[in-house]
Design a protein around this motif. Structure first.
Motif, PDB file in Angstrom:
ATOM      1  N   ASP A  22      -7.010  -1.710   9.027  1.00 46.17           N
ATOM      2  CA  ASP A  22      -6.837  -3.220   9.260  1.00 46.17           C
ATOM      3  C   ASP A  22      -5.388  -3.712   9.529  1.00 46.17           C
ATOM      4  O   ASP A  22      -5.097  -4.393  10.496  1.00 46.17           O
ATOM      5  CB  ASP A  22      -7.373  -4.029   8.165  1.00 46.17           C
ATOM      6  CG  ASP A  22      -8.844  -3.968   7.968  1.00 46.17           C
ATOM      7  OD1 ASP A  22      -9.458  -3.374   9.116  1.00 46.17           O
ATOM      8  OD2 ASP A  22      -9.462  -4.267   6.950  1.00 46.17           O
ATOM      9  N   ILE A  23      -4.530  -3.165   8.574  1.00 47.71           N
ATOM     10  CA  ILE A  23      -2.971  -3.322   8.961  1.00 47.71           C
ATOM     11  C   ILE A  23      -2.746  -2.754  10.188  1.00 47.71           C
ATOM     12  O   ILE A  23      -1.848  -3.564  11.133  1.00 47.71           O
ATOM     13  CB  ILE A  23      -2.255  -2.739   7.807  1.00 47.71           C
ATOM     14  CG1 ILE A  23      -2.554  -3.408   6.489  1.00 47.71           C
ATOM     15  CG2 ILE A  23      -0.740  -2.919   8.005  1.00 47.71           C
ATOM     16  CD1 ILE A  23      -1.865  -2.775   5.320  1.00 47.71           C
ATOM     17  N   LYS A  80       2.473  -8.149  -0.977  1.00 47.50           N
ATOM     18  CA  LYS A  80       1.715  -8.134   0.480  1.00 47.50           C
ATOM     19  C   LYS A  80       2.176  -9.158   1.401  1.00 47.50           C
ATOM     20  O   LYS A  80       1.857  -8.870   2.728  1.00 47.50           O
ATOM     21  CB  LYS A  80       0.248  -7.982   0.183  1.00 47.50           C
ATOM     22  CG  LYS A  80      -0.226  -7.027  -0.955  1.00 47.50           C
ATOM     23  CD  LYS A  80       0.105  -5.595  -0.403  1.00 47.50           C
ATOM     24  CE  LYS A  80      -0.514  -4.674  -1.440  1.00 47.50           C
ATOM     25  NZ  LYS A  80      -0.092  -3.168  -1.161  1.00 47.50           N
ATOM     26  N   TYR A 104     -11.048   3.118   0.429  1.00 48.86           N
ATOM     27  CA  TYR A 104     -11.026   1.596   0.573  1.00 48.86           C
ATOM     28  C   TYR A 104      -9.260   1.617   1.307  1.00 48.86           C
ATOM     29  O   TYR A 104      -9.004   0.806   1.800  1.00 48.86           O
ATOM     30  CB  TYR A 104     -10.813   1.236  -0.947  1.00 48.86           C
ATOM     31  CG  TYR A 104     -10.243  -0.273  -0.839  1.00 48.86           C
ATOM     32  CD1 TYR A 104     -11.041  -1.310  -0.395  1.00 48.86           C
ATOM     33  CD2 TYR A 104      -9.090  -0.551  -1.285  1.00 48.86           C
ATOM     34  CE1 TYR A 104     -10.544  -2.651  -0.248  1.00 48.86           C
ATOM     35  CE2 TYR A 104      -8.363  -1.850  -1.453  1.00 48.86           C
ATOM     36  CZ  TYR A 104      -9.008  -2.894  -0.942  1.00 48.86           C
ATOM     37  OH  TYR A 104      -8.958  -4.263  -0.801  1.00 48.86           O
ATOM     38  N   GLU A 105      -8.395   2.538   0.728  1.00 51.21           N
ATOM     39  CA  GLU A 105      -7.129   2.523   1.212  1.00 51.21           C
ATOM     40  C   GLU A 105      -7.012   2.683   2.573  1.00 51.21           C
ATOM     41  O   GLU A 105      -6.228   2.112   3.551  1.00 51.21           O
ATOM     42  CB  GLU A 105      -6.077   3.367   0.462  1.00 51.21           C
ATOM     43  CG  GLU A 105      -5.852   3.159  -0.913  1.00 51.21           C
ATOM     44  CD  GLU A 105      -4.952   4.097  -1.582  1.00 51.21           C
ATOM     45  OE1 GLU A 105      -4.502   5.086  -1.054  1.00 51.21           O
ATOM     46  OE2 GLU A 105      -4.632   3.905  -2.839  1.00 51.21           O
ATOM     47  N   TYR A 152      -8.236  -0.382   4.546  1.00 49.13           N
ATOM     48  CA  TYR A 152      -7.102  -1.297   4.452  1.00 49.13           C
ATOM     49  C   TYR A 152      -6.090  -1.207   5.480  1.00 49.13           C
ATOM     50  O   TYR A 152      -5.795  -1.779   6.029  1.00 49.13           O
ATOM     51  CB  TYR A 152      -6.874  -1.511   2.974  1.00 49.13           C
ATOM     52  CG  TYR A 152      -5.703  -2.181   2.824  1.00 49.13           C
ATOM     53  CD1 TYR A 152      -5.803  -3.676   2.880  1.00 49.13           C
ATOM     54  CD2 TYR A 152      -4.229  -1.930   2.457  1.00 49.13           C
ATOM     55  CE1 TYR A 152      -4.590  -4.444   2.493  1.00 49.13           C
ATOM     56  CE2 TYR A 152      -3.227  -2.720   2.362  1.00 49.13           C
ATOM     57  CZ  TYR A 152      -3.375  -4.026   2.256  1.00 49.13           C
ATOM     58  OH  TYR A 152      -2.372  -5.048   2.081  1.00 49.13           O
TER      59      TYR A 152
END
Length: 170
Positions: free
Chosen positions: A16-17, A60, A9-10, A13
């Protein structure tokens, strides 16, 4: 959630960043260095630093500003390291002899420049960043203000205070 799923998941994520912010981080680096290849390296290093310290980011919503700050500092640090490696007294010797300059004058100048860089590195981070942009990148006050998202009068005040500290060091 199992540890393996959390790691996956990290990674998703963070990918995506990376996709979302790579171009803005690259542009920041390019604006500072004016070197596309070095800017790519800076962008990669920025995201590496961000990935390693992602757990320290609590808000965030401030991700873009956080990445921008990392990119600016990384670009400035790499630029200074690169400039420091380019300058050597031995290489200047032949150039000086051709130009008829006194070698002692050039050495004095090099030592003064080195001392100035040392003193600038001892300044508080916001003063140091502004003085590096002013002296090494030869940016005007309003350009620095735009670049750092500050008021021009704030930049002028910080330059004045930094110069006072530099003078006191000498």
């Amino acid at each position: 959630m199992p540890a393996e799923a959390a790691v996956k998941y990290e990674q998703i994520y963070f990918n995506d960043i990376y996709q979302c912010y790579y171009s803005s981080v690259y542009r920041i680096a390019l604006r500072i260095t004016r070197d596309p290849h070095l800017s790519e390296d800076i962008a990669q290093e920025t995201f590496l630093k961000a990935f390693l310290k992602m757990d320290t980011l609590f808000e965030k919503e401030k991700l873009k500003n956080w990445l921008s700050a990392i990119a600016r500092r990384t670009a400035i640090d790499l630029f200074i390291r690169k400039k420091r490696n380019e300058v050597s007294i031995e290489d200047d010797y032949l150039t000086l002899a051709d130009q008829g300059e006194r070698i002692e004058d050039r050495i004095d100048y090099s030592l003064l420049k080195e001392k100035t860089q040392y003193v600038i590195n001892t300044l508080k981070s916001d003063y140091r960043e502004i003085m590096i942009l002013k002296l090494f990148f030869e940016m005007k006050d309003h350009e620095i203000a735009d670049f750092l998202s500050l008021n021009t009068s704030t930049v002028k005040t910080k330059i004045h205070r930094a110069r006072k500290q530099i003078k006191a060091a000498f």
